[in-house]
Write a protein that holds these residues in place. Sequence first.
Motif, short mmCIF file in Angstrom:
data_model
loop_
_atom_site.label_atom_id
_atom_site.label_comp_id
_atom_site.label_asym_id
_atom_site.label_seq_id
_atom_site.Cartn_x
_atom_site.Cartn_y
_atom_site.Cartn_z
N LYS A 59 -39.56 -1.38 -2.34
CA LYS A 59 -39.71 -2.68 -1.77
C LYS A 59 -38.06 -3.34 -1.15
O LYS A 59 -38.20 -4.60 -0.87
CB LYS A 59 -40.30 -3.81 -2.72
CG LYS A 59 -41.71 -3.44 -3.23
CD LYS A 59 -42.60 -4.45 -3.02
CE LYS A 59 -44.04 -3.83 -3.57
NZ LYS A 59 -44.53 -2.66 -3.04
N GLU A 60 -37.21 -2.64 -1.37
CA GLU A 60 -36.08 -2.94 -0.95
C GLU A 60 -35.46 -4.43 -1.48
O GLU A 60 -34.86 -5.19 -0.84
CB GLU A 60 -35.60 -2.93 0.43
CG GLU A 60 -35.74 -1.46 1.02
CD GLU A 60 -35.83 -1.47 2.60
OE1 GLU A 60 -35.43 -2.52 3.19
OE2 GLU A 60 -35.91 -0.22 2.94
N ILE A 61 -35.74 -4.73 -2.99
CA ILE A 61 -35.66 -5.89 -3.47
C ILE A 61 -33.87 -5.74 -4.00
O ILE A 61 -33.52 -4.71 -4.26
CB ILE A 61 -36.51 -6.05 -4.84
CG1 ILE A 61 -37.89 -6.41 -4.39
CG2 ILE A 61 -35.87 -7.21 -5.69
CD1 ILE A 61 -38.95 -6.53 -5.37
N SER A 62 -33.34 -6.95 -3.78
CA SER A 62 -31.92 -6.96 -4.45
C SER A 62 -31.61 -6.42 -5.75
O SER A 62 -32.52 -6.70 -6.46
CB SER A 62 -31.25 -8.48 -4.01
OG SER A 62 -31.93 -9.22 -5.02
N LYS A 63 -30.59 -6.19 -6.08
CA LYS A 63 -30.43 -5.55 -7.34
C LYS A 63 -30.38 -6.55 -8.59
O LYS A 63 -30.77 -6.60 -9.51
CB LYS A 63 -29.04 -4.53 -7.76
CG LYS A 63 -27.99 -5.65 -7.38
CD LYS A 63 -26.63 -4.72 -7.93
CE LYS A 63 -25.39 -5.85 -7.96
NZ LYS A 63 -24.12 -5.02 -8.28
N GLU A 64 -30.04 -7.95 -8.06
CA GLU A 64 -29.97 -8.98 -8.98
C GLU A 64 -31.31 -9.60 -9.31
O GLU A 64 -31.72 -9.80 -10.27
CB GLU A 64 -29.43 -10.23 -8.26
CG GLU A 64 -27.85 -10.13 -8.29
CD GLU A 64 -27.64 -9.33 -6.96
OE1 GLU A 64 -26.06 -8.88 -6.77
OE2 GLU A 64 -28.31 -9.16 -6.10
N LEU A 65 -32.19 -9.47 -8.18
CA LEU A 65 -33.64 -9.82 -8.55
C LEU A 65 -34.39 -8.58 -9.27
O LEU A 65 -35.13 -8.88 -9.87
CB LEU A 65 -34.42 -10.08 -7.23
CG LEU A 65 -35.72 -10.86 -7.10
CD1 LEU A 65 -35.63 -12.08 -8.04
CD2 LEU A 65 -35.94 -11.27 -6.01
N GLY A 66 -33.90 -7.19 -8.90
CA GLY A 66 -34.83 -6.36 -9.70
C GLY A 66 -34.49 -6.23 -11.03
O GLY A 66 -35.10 -5.92 -11.80
N ASP A 87 -45.11 -12.87 -0.81
CA ASP A 87 -43.65 -12.09 -0.59
C ASP A 87 -43.59 -10.85 -1.46
O ASP A 87 -44.37 -10.35 -2.10
CB ASP A 87 -42.71 -13.17 -0.96
CG ASP A 87 -42.48 -13.40 -2.54
OD1 ASP A 87 -43.36 -12.95 -3.44
OD2 ASP A 87 -41.56 -14.25 -2.91
N LEU A 88 -42.49 -10.22 -1.42
CA LEU A 88 -42.36 -8.91 -2.10
C LEU A 88 -42.37 -8.95 -3.37
O LEU A 88 -42.98 -8.12 -4.16
CB LEU A 88 -41.00 -8.16 -1.44
CG LEU A 88 -40.66 -7.98 -0.17
CD1 LEU A 88 -39.13 -7.47 0.03
CD2 LEU A 88 -41.75 -6.75 0.38
N ILE A 89 -41.88 -9.95 -4.02
CA ILE A 89 -41.83 -10.05 -5.63
C ILE A 89 -43.51 -10.15 -6.09
O ILE A 89 -43.66 -9.44 -7.10
CB ILE A 89 -41.24 -11.31 -6.07
CG1 ILE A 89 -39.63 -10.88 -5.65
CG2 ILE A 89 -41.17 -11.45 -7.60
CD1 ILE A 89 -39.23 -9.73 -6.42
N ASP A 90 -44.16 -11.09 -5.10
CA ASP A 90 -45.67 -11.24 -5.57
C ASP A 90 -46.21 -9.86 -5.43
O ASP A 90 -47.16 -9.43 -6.39
CB ASP A 90 -46.20 -12.43 -4.70
CG ASP A 90 -45.74 -13.52 -4.87
OD1 ASP A 90 -45.32 -13.89 -6.27
OD2 ASP A 90 -45.89 -14.38 -4.24
N LYS A 91 -46.03 -9.21 -4.36
CA LYS A 91 -46.55 -7.79 -4.33
C LYS A 91 -46.26 -6.75 -5.46
O LYS A 91 -46.75 -6.01 -5.94
CB LYS A 91 -46.09 -7.16 -2.83
CG LYS A 91 -46.93 -7.83 -1.81
CD LYS A 91 -46.68 -7.20 -0.57
CE LYS A 91 -47.10 -7.99 0.79
NZ LYS A 91 -46.62 -7.35 2.07
N LEU A 92 -44.87 -6.73 -5.79
CA LEU A 92 -44.51 -5.92 -6.84
C LEU A 92 -45.09 -6.26 -8.50
O LEU A 92 -45.47 -5.49 -8.98
CB LEU A 92 -42.82 -6.04 -7.02
CG LEU A 92 -42.31 -5.32 -8.03
CD1 LEU A 92 -42.51 -3.82 -7.92
CD2 LEU A 92 -40.75 -5.68 -8.31
N ILE A 93 -45.19 -7.46 -8.31
CA ILE A 93 -45.86 -8.27 -9.66
C ILE A 93 -47.15 -7.73 -9.67
O ILE A 93 -47.84 -7.17 -10.71
CB ILE A 93 -45.95 -9.71 -10.09
CG1 ILE A 93 -44.26 -9.99 -10.04
CG2 ILE A 93 -46.58 -10.16 -10.89
CD1 ILE A 93 -43.94 -11.44 -10.12
#
Length: 90
Positions: free
Chosen positions: A67-74, A2-8
């Motif tokens: 990655k257009e991740i929500s501000k809370e998750l960001g 997922d996007l978070i995995d890619k970001l990490i």
Amino acid sequence: MDLIDKLIEEIQHDAEIRQTRFSNKSLAIISDICNRYGYGAVRLYLLSKREDESRVLLKVLNKIEDKEISKELGAFVLKKLNAIKSVREI
């Protein structure tokens, strides 16, 4: 993946991010700003700082926004940045 995995993964493979020492206090402040006001406010806050840490945090912020991740998750990613950059794949 997922996007978070890619970001990490991107954060962990970026030498400049890995080598920068981030203040836990700074990370908590920008995480709070992000949660309350969003990415634009974080960018404004970081642009007002002159430290190298701020320049690298802007780089991280760009990766999060791309990655257009929500501000809370960001905000959570920003707060946990020291842990993310130091952990290797298990």
